[in-house]
Enzyme design. Structure first.
Site, short mmCIF file in Angstrom:
data_model
loop_
_atom_site.label_atom_id
_atom_site.label_comp_id
_atom_site.label_asym_id
_atom_site.label_seq_id
_atom_site.Cartn_x
_atom_site.Cartn_y
_atom_site.Cartn_z
CB CYS A 137 1.33 5.59 9.78
SG CYS A 137 1.69 6.53 8.31
CG HIS A 252 5.40 3.30 7.60
ND1 HIS A 252 5.05 2.82 6.36
CD2 HIS A 252 4.56 4.36 7.82
CE1 HIS A 252 4.06 3.53 5.86
NE2 HIS A 252 3.74 4.48 6.73
#
Ligand SMILES: NC(=O)c1ccc[n+]([C@@H]2O[C@H](COP(=O)([O-])OP(=O)(O)OC[C@H]3O[C@@H](n4cnc5c(N)ncnc54)[C@H](OP(=O)(O)O)[C@@H]3O)[C@@H](O)[C@H]2O)c1
Length: 352
Positions: A137, A252
């Site tokens: 990710c 994130h």
């Protein structure tokens, strides 16, 4: 409604359908109107029989141990690396194209590691392994902004520090952060849950994600290096990372230092990044407008802000990246791989 009778539409299985990535895959299939002629939701015996809705229709979750992959043309796997290690080869042996979200096959030479906006060309032929791997990710947003820099100026070195959300550890990770936060607010001396995050994540930052390797780096940090090299086809790319978990529920962030091969003109860099598909550049001087996990904007975009060329080194610049790890960093990338294969790739003439 994307359930269709068209025999060319694929039969889809989602392994790990009850998890946060699995749920996001379902959301995206609905939102993007991906055509399918059968849908199979698969998880462990723990949730077998549970009902989940897709496009307004109820589907009972099936136990992976009992599922026949002969019933699926495409299987998305998001149930952890051990599950993929055991079951992806079973699915691939039945002729199912597997799009795997785990770390199990990313570095396998017979398995392409794909970010469609960067290296979709590797999807022209069916992979020897029958698997397409989805990168980590934090790697996905990073390579999407690095590729045009590499093409324009070349890259000498990349230094990335990540600020990764609790949802990266699945629904248990989110629950542990919320529970720990509530407990700590009530009693600052309370013992906080620390099963998914050690030390506890509430009101903390934890500079370790995934297991620690002999090198002193974590596996997450090694993944960013190895995967970026494979996707960008730069086997000697000099990239180093520090991966940090922060008490954010989802999305994130990354602070990225890039030293290019030649002096970089800031205006040109901004233009280059702004022209990328599904990338939003936030080039405002106002700190209140910098992209953050809470307020970045379109959830399917990589958000780039704080673009700063160093006054002391005109080849060096900083970027601040924010992206939804469940979408951009996992489910959306997997769906875009499937869409590409169905539209342009080896499945274009049929489902197998
Ligand atoms: N979260 C992210 O940001 C992210 C990003 C990229 C990649 N990934 C990868 O995606 C995978 C899933 O992550 P997640 O965040 O969605 O985790 P999660 O919320 O914990 O969900 C895990 C899923 O896996 C299923 N599962 C677990 N053990 C199983 C078994 N033995 N057999 C069959 N199904 C099993 C669970 O089913 P039950 O309900 O039956 O337990 C659940 O559906 C992980 O490999 C992760 O590394 C996650």
């Amino acid at each position: 409604m994307t359930l269709v009778t068209d025999p060319a539409a694929p039969r889809i299985a989602i392994v790990g359908a009850t998890g946060v990535v699995g749920n996001t895959l379902i959301e995206l299939i609905e939102e993007r109107g991906l055509h399918y002629r059968e849908m199979h939701l698969v998880a462990s015996a723990r949730s077998a029989g549970r009902e989940l809705m897709v496009d307004g229709r109820p589907y009972a979750v099936q136990d992976l141990e009992d599922f026949d992959f002969g019933r699926a043309d495409i299987a998305f796997f998001s149930a952890g690396t051990p599950v993929s290690t055991e079951w992806v080869p079973v699915a691939a042996a039945k002729g199912t194209l597997v799009i795997d979200n785990t770390n199990a096959f990313r570095m396998d030479p017979d398995t392409p590691l794909v970010v469609p906006q960067v290296n979709a060309h590797v999807l022209e032929r069916r992979p020897l392994s029958g698997i397409v791997a989805n990168p980590n990710c934090s790697t996905i947003p990073l390579v999407r902004v690095l590729q045009p820099v590499e093409h324009r100026w070349g890259i000498r070195q990349v230094v990335a520090s990540t600020y990764q959300a609790a949802s990266g550890q699945g629904h248990h990770g989110i629950e542990e952060l919320l529970e720990g936060t509530e407990l700590a607010l009530r009693d600052p001396d309370a013992e906080l849950p620390a099963e998914r995050f050690k030390p506890p994540l509430a009101f903390n930052v934890v500079p370790s994600i995934d297991r620690l390797l002999d090198t002193g780096f974590t596996l997450e940090e090694q993944k960013m290096l190895q995967e970026s090299r494979k996707i960008l086809d730069r086997p000697h790319l000099d990239l180093t990372a520090t991966c940090v978990r922060v008490p954010v529920v989802n999305s994130h962030s990354e602070a990225v230092w890039v030293e290019a091969g030649a002096p970089v003109d800031r205006k040109e860099l901004v233009g280059l990044l702004a022209a990328l598909p599904e990338v939003t550049v936030h080039d405002a001087e106002n700190p209140a407008a910098f992209p953050t996990p809470l307020r970045a904007g379109h959830p399917d975009h990589v958000h780039v802000g704080r673009i700063r060329v160093s006054p002391d080194n005109p080849r060096g610049f900083w970027l601040w990246l924010v992206s939804d790890n469940l979408r951009v960093g996992a489910a959306l990338n997997a769906i875009q791989v499937a869409e590409h294969v169905l539209r342009h790739g080896f499945m274009a003439g049929g489902t197998r």
